[in-house]
Design a protein around this motif. Structure first.
Motif, short mmCIF file in Angstrom:
data_model
loop_
_atom_site.label_atom_id
_atom_site.label_comp_id
_atom_site.label_asym_id
_atom_site.label_seq_id
_atom_site.Cartn_x
_atom_site.Cartn_y
_atom_site.Cartn_z
N SER A 94 -8.75 6.53 -4.13
CA SER A 94 -8.64 5.14 -3.72
C SER A 94 -9.87 4.31 -4.03
CB SER A 94 -8.38 5.06 -2.20
OG SER A 94 -9.55 5.40 -1.47
N SER B 220 -9.27 0.32 -4.06
CA SER B 220 -8.33 0.16 -5.17
C SER B 220 -7.19 -0.78 -4.78
CB SER B 220 -7.74 1.53 -5.56
OG SER B 220 -6.85 1.99 -4.55
N SER B 221 -6.62 -1.43 -5.76
CA SER B 221 -5.49 -2.33 -5.51
C SER B 221 -4.32 -1.58 -4.90
CB SER B 221 -5.05 -2.99 -6.83
OG SER B 221 -6.07 -3.81 -7.36
N LEU B 222 -4.13 -0.33 -5.32
CA LEU B 222 -3.04 0.48 -4.80
C LEU B 222 -3.21 0.70 -3.30
CD1 LEU B 222 -0.51 2.14 -5.40
CD2 LEU B 222 -1.99 4.07 -5.97
N THR B 223 -4.45 0.94 -2.87
CA THR B 223 -4.72 1.16 -1.44
C THR B 223 -4.63 -0.15 -0.67
OG1 THR B 223 -6.15 3.06 -1.90
CG2 THR B 223 -6.39 2.00 0.24
N VAL B 224 -5.24 -1.20 -1.21
CA VAL B 224 -5.25 -2.50 -0.53
C VAL B 224 -3.85 -3.07 -0.39
CG1 VAL B 224 -6.03 -4.88 -0.68
CG2 VAL B 224 -7.60 -3.02 -1.27
N LYS B 225 -3.03 -2.96 -1.43
CA LYS B 225 -1.70 -3.57 -1.42
C LYS B 225 -0.61 -2.65 -0.88
CE LYS B 225 -2.68 -6.58 -5.37
NZ LYS B 225 -2.29 -6.96 -6.76
N ALA B 226 -0.81 -1.34 -1.03
CA ALA B 226 0.28 -0.42 -0.67
C ALA B 226 -0.14 0.68 0.30
CB ALA B 226 0.85 0.22 -1.94
N ASN B 227 -1.39 0.67 0.77
CA ASN B 227 -1.89 1.71 1.68
C ASN B 227 -1.76 3.11 1.08
OD1 ASN B 227 -2.74 0.18 4.06
ND2 ASN B 227 -0.57 -0.27 4.35
N LEU C 147 5.33 0.16 -5.74
CA LEU C 147 4.72 -0.92 -6.50
C LEU C 147 4.29 -0.38 -7.87
CD1 LEU C 147 2.42 -2.66 -3.84
CD2 LEU C 147 4.57 -3.53 -4.77
N PHE D 112 1.81 0.02 -10.99
CA PHE D 112 0.38 -0.13 -11.24
C PHE D 112 0.00 0.55 -12.55
CE2 PHE D 112 0.29 -0.92 -6.68
CZ PHE D 112 -0.72 -1.87 -6.56
N ALA E 83 4.52 3.10 -1.60
CA ALA E 83 3.90 2.14 -0.69
C ALA E 83 4.11 2.61 0.75
CB ALA E 83 4.52 0.76 -0.88
#
Length: 267
Positions: free
Chosen positions: A36, A41-48, A62, A64, A83
């Motif tokens: 992360s 990371s965007s993956l963590t921020v947007k999708a946890n 999502l 990526f 997500a």
């Protein structure tokens, strides 16, 4: 979020999940940090999604861009990632993946279960969890730099809440009564046999009462309770060792320490 803040946030999830899944907390934290980007990371921020797990998650998925290694070369690809509603779901899903493996090999990551974090890192990498050839060494570097292996050994006293301690104190009082009853048994062979049987029923009754005490959820046998569970099984006081409550396993541990989980054989 700083690296220290990330670790502090991850510790409760990783340690609690370790009790359920037997996945070393240090592995969970190190993988989450690496995958992360320490939560940035965007993956963590947007999708946890802490671990870069692909597919459909509790909150959908999502798309990526990600880096994968093919024939030792890094390439950029687009893929759908799971997500989640929160970090806890991500941690649970990560452990379920390790314990349950993949559709074509449910035992793919078995060697990473119930071992220390560094061994788990090597085994999970060897099993092909990630395409990065340096995956294991990166995880171990994080473990060493932030002393994560300390979270793989949860001290029993540190696990106990004030309520837990009170329950144990009450148990100790009840056990003292049992010890007194045992001490008052005569040395007669027949009387002693009868007494042991009666005490066995008493202990079993205590176990049954304690099994329904409100406390922690049903769980697998924790490592620290395994000696007591084996002793209880040998004594014929326990039919189903797994699926007990947190309080139940603590009660068995206290009984075992008191030397009351005996079979009566040879008496």
């Amino acid at each position: 979020m700083t690296e220290s803040e990330f670790i502090a946030k991850m510790i409760p999830y990783a340690v609690a999940d370790m009790q359920r899944s037997r996945i070393a907390a240090s592995l969970t934290i190190a993988q989450a940090a690496l995958e992360s980007g320490w939560g940035s990371s965007s993956l963590t921020v947007k999708a946890n999604n802490l671990f870069g797990i692909k597919g459909e998650g509790p909150a959908g998925s999502l798309p990526f861009r990600t880096t994968e290694y093919r024939n030792g070369q890094a390439v950029q690809v687009t893929a759908k990632f799971r997500a989640y509603h929160n970090w806890g779901e991500s941690v649970t899903n990560h452990s379920d993946l390790i314990t349950g493996g993949v559709s074509w090999n449910p035992k793919l990551y078995t060697k990473a279960i119930n071992v220390d974090g560094k061994t788990a890192a090597r085994e999970i990498a060897a099993a092909g969890y990630a395409t990065d050839p340096g995956y294991a060494s990166k995880l171990i570097q994080i473990m060493d730099a932030y002393h994560l292996v300390q979270y793989d050994q949860v001290k029993e006293d540190e696990e106990m809440s004030a309520e837990d301690k009170q329950k144990l104190a009450d148990l100790e009082k009840e056990l003292q009564t049992l010890r007194t009853l045992l001490a008052e048994l005569t040395v007669s062979r027949d009387t002693l046999k009868t007494g042991v049987q009666e005490q066995g029923q008493t202990i079993k009754g205590v176990a049954e009462r304690l099994a329904v005490i409100e406390g922690r959820a049903v769980m697998n046998v924790p490592a620290w309770a395994e000696p007591a569970v084996r002793a209880a099984e040998a004594a014929g006081l326990l039919d189903t060792p797994s699926g007990g409550s947190y309080d139940f396993y603590r009660m068995l541990t206290v009984l075992n320490r008191a030397g009351l989980l005996v079979t009566g054989k040879g008496v």
